[in-house]
Design an enzyme around this catalytic site. Structure first.
Site, PDB file in Angstrom:
ATOM      1  N   GLU A  26       0.945  -1.361   0.032  1.00  0.00           N
ATOM      2  CA  GLU A  26      -0.132   0.082  -0.009  1.00  0.00           C
ATOM      3  C   GLU A  26       0.852   1.243  -0.025  1.00  0.00           C
ATOM      4  OE1 GLU A  26      -1.358   2.073   3.408  1.00  0.00           O
ATOM      5  OE2 GLU A  26      -1.050   0.367   4.729  1.00  0.00           O
ATOM      6  N   LYS A 160      -3.311  -1.198  15.129  1.00  0.00           N
ATOM      7  CA  LYS A 160      -2.610  -0.154  16.000  1.00  0.00           C
ATOM      8  C   LYS A 160      -3.398  -0.202  17.341  1.00  0.00           C
ATOM      9  CE  LYS A 160      -2.685   1.901  12.408  1.00  0.00           C
ATOM     10  NZ  LYS A 160      -3.242   2.900  11.780  1.00  0.00           N
TER      11      LYS A 160
HETATM   12  N1  PSU Z   1      -1.091   1.823   9.626  1.00  0.00           N
HETATM   13  C1  PSU Z   1       0.037   2.905   9.661  1.00  0.00           C
HETATM   14  N2  PSU Z   1       0.113   3.752   9.029  1.00  0.00           N
HETATM   15  C2  PSU Z   1      -0.808   4.177   8.075  1.00  0.00           C
HETATM   16  C3  PSU Z   1      -2.210   3.380   7.968  1.00  0.00           C
HETATM   17  C4  PSU Z   1      -2.045   2.356   8.944  1.00  0.00           C
HETATM   18  O1  PSU Z   1       1.018   2.579  10.298  1.00  0.00           O
HETATM   19  O2  PSU Z   1      -0.698   5.020   7.349  1.00  0.00           O
HETATM   20  C5  PSU Z   1      -3.032   3.579   7.268  1.00  0.00           C
HETATM   21  C6  PSU Z   1      -3.476   2.301   6.326  1.00  0.00           C
HETATM   22  O3  PSU Z   1      -3.673   2.880   4.820  1.00  0.00           O
HETATM   23  C7  PSU Z   1      -4.854   2.015   6.735  1.00  0.00           C
HETATM   24  C8  PSU Z   1      -5.328   3.556   6.999  1.00  0.00           C
HETATM   25  O4  PSU Z   1      -5.640   1.345   5.687  1.00  0.00           O
HETATM   26  O5  PSU Z   1      -4.356   3.947   7.692  1.00  0.00           O
HETATM   27  C9  PSU Z   1      -6.851   3.180   7.888  1.00  0.00           C
HETATM   28  O6  PSU Z   1      -7.261   4.628   7.753  1.00  0.00           O
HETATM   29  P1  PSU Z   1      -8.716   4.827   8.527  1.00  0.00           P
HETATM   30  O7  PSU Z   1      -8.777   4.587   9.833  1.00  0.00           O
HETATM   31  O8  PSU Z   1      -8.841   6.197   8.289  1.00  0.00           O
HETATM   32  O9  PSU Z   1      -9.653   3.927   7.630  1.00  0.00           O
END
Ligand code: PSU
Ligand code: MN
Length: 305
Positions: A26, A160
């Site tokens: 990604e 996380k």
């Molecule tokens: N974990 C990280 N860094 C990130 C993300 C996750 O350490 O940048 C990103 C991933 O792309 C994940 C997104 O899919 O955050 C999730 O965001 P949201 O909670 O807005 O869906």
């Protein structure tokens, strides 16, 4: 010209044509998850590791409206330096393509693109999940719904610990997403090896994971699979210590009124400051670790094809 709605790099096109192992990667982690220039160094190292392990990396992003599966030339560097790249999830992927925009794909959008191109394995750092306080905010990442519907295996280091992990596990169970931890009984929590929660499933080798993915693929309406791979012990920040930084970061986000898709990037940047960069060291180590496991799984899958 192809009539496909995406463009494969020469390397990825060749690997797919020959049924060689490919690992999707990604790009939101590059544009929104880590600061420049460590983001570019990390992305390059991860691609190099996947190649060294005998698979082809396919970093996914939308550049000027074109959905790229595999970046080449200076595309990765350009993306890593774009500070106004969109963060593209299921809801905005097609919008960016229609409007000629540049954006990075989250776990959800990367799964969609990987599946379109026929790539069954994807490596990242952490997935989005159910945020703390979701009973009031309704903030649940689109990553979970995507895991429910799109048949791609996502190798991550857990969700996380800024999220509500018990609720995240509950939603994954409700949606029928298998959660398999590699080599441990406890679900990992990104920067920490142990979330304090038991992993629903456990497998101890890439071969065993590949066998499971094949069995799952052959059942009707199978969606995605979450593979949780604990951060290497040398790079982890233990849970108790992390919890203090997370509490401070969440308080800061609340005070600033951060909402929606800005929440995850804001918390990651805040935790980077609070840990004086240690969170980033752990983050880079776990992404590399996940890329290697994903390459091994992709190879095992390609061998059994
Ligand atoms: N974990 C990280 N860094 C990130 C993300 C996750 O350490 O940048 C990103 C991933 O792309 C994940 C997104 O899919 O955050 C999730 O965001 P949201 O909670 O807005 O869906
Ligand atoms: Mn959200």
């Amino acid at each position: 010209m192809s009539d496909r709605p995406y463009h494969c790099s020469a390397e990825v096109a060749e690997a797919l044509a020959q049924n060689l192992p490919v690992v999707a990667l990604e790009s939101t982690i590059v544009t929104h998850g880590m600061p420049w220039p460590q983001n570019l160094a990390m992305a390059r190292e991860v691609e190099a590791l996947v190649r060294a392990d005998g698979a082809t990396p396919a970093t996914i992003a939308v550049l000027d409206g074109v959905l790229h599966i595999g970046l080449e030339g200076n595309q990765l560097e350009r993306l890593a330096q774009t500070d106004d790249a969109m963060k593209l999830s299921r809801a905005d992927l097609a919008f960016a393509m229609a409007e000629g925009r540049t954006g990075a794909t989250t776990v959800a959008a990367t799964m969609i693109a990987a599946h379109m191109a026929g790539i069954p394995v994807f490596a990242t750092g952490g997935i989005g999940g159910v945020h703390r306080g979701a009973e009031l905010s309704f903030d649940i990442s689109a990553d979970l719904e995507e895991l429910a519907r799109t048949p791609v295996a996502v190798v991550c280091a857990g969700a996380k610990a800024i999220l509500d992990l018990p609720k995240t596990l509950e939603v994954l169970e409700t949606k029928g997403v298998p959660v398999v931890t590699h080599g441990a009984a406890a679900l990992p929590a990104f920067w920490s090896r142990d979330s304090g929660l038991a992993s629903p499933l456990r497998l101890d080798s890439a071969d065993a994971i590949a066998r499971f993915l094949i069995a799952r693929r052959d059942t009707p309406n199978s969606g995605g699979v979450l593979i949780a791979n604990p951060v290497p012990a040398a790079d982890e920040i233990p849970r108790d210590e992390m919890e203090r930084y997370i509490a401070d970061a969440l308080a800061a986000a609340e005070q600033k009124g951060v909402t929606g898709k800005d929440v995850t990037p804001y918390l990651l940047a805040k935790i980077f400051d609070l840990t004086e960069g240690r969170s980033l060291t752990a983050n880079i180590a776990l992404v590399k670790n996940n890329a290697r496991l994903a390459a091994a799984i992709a190879k095992a899958l390609a061998q059994s094809a």
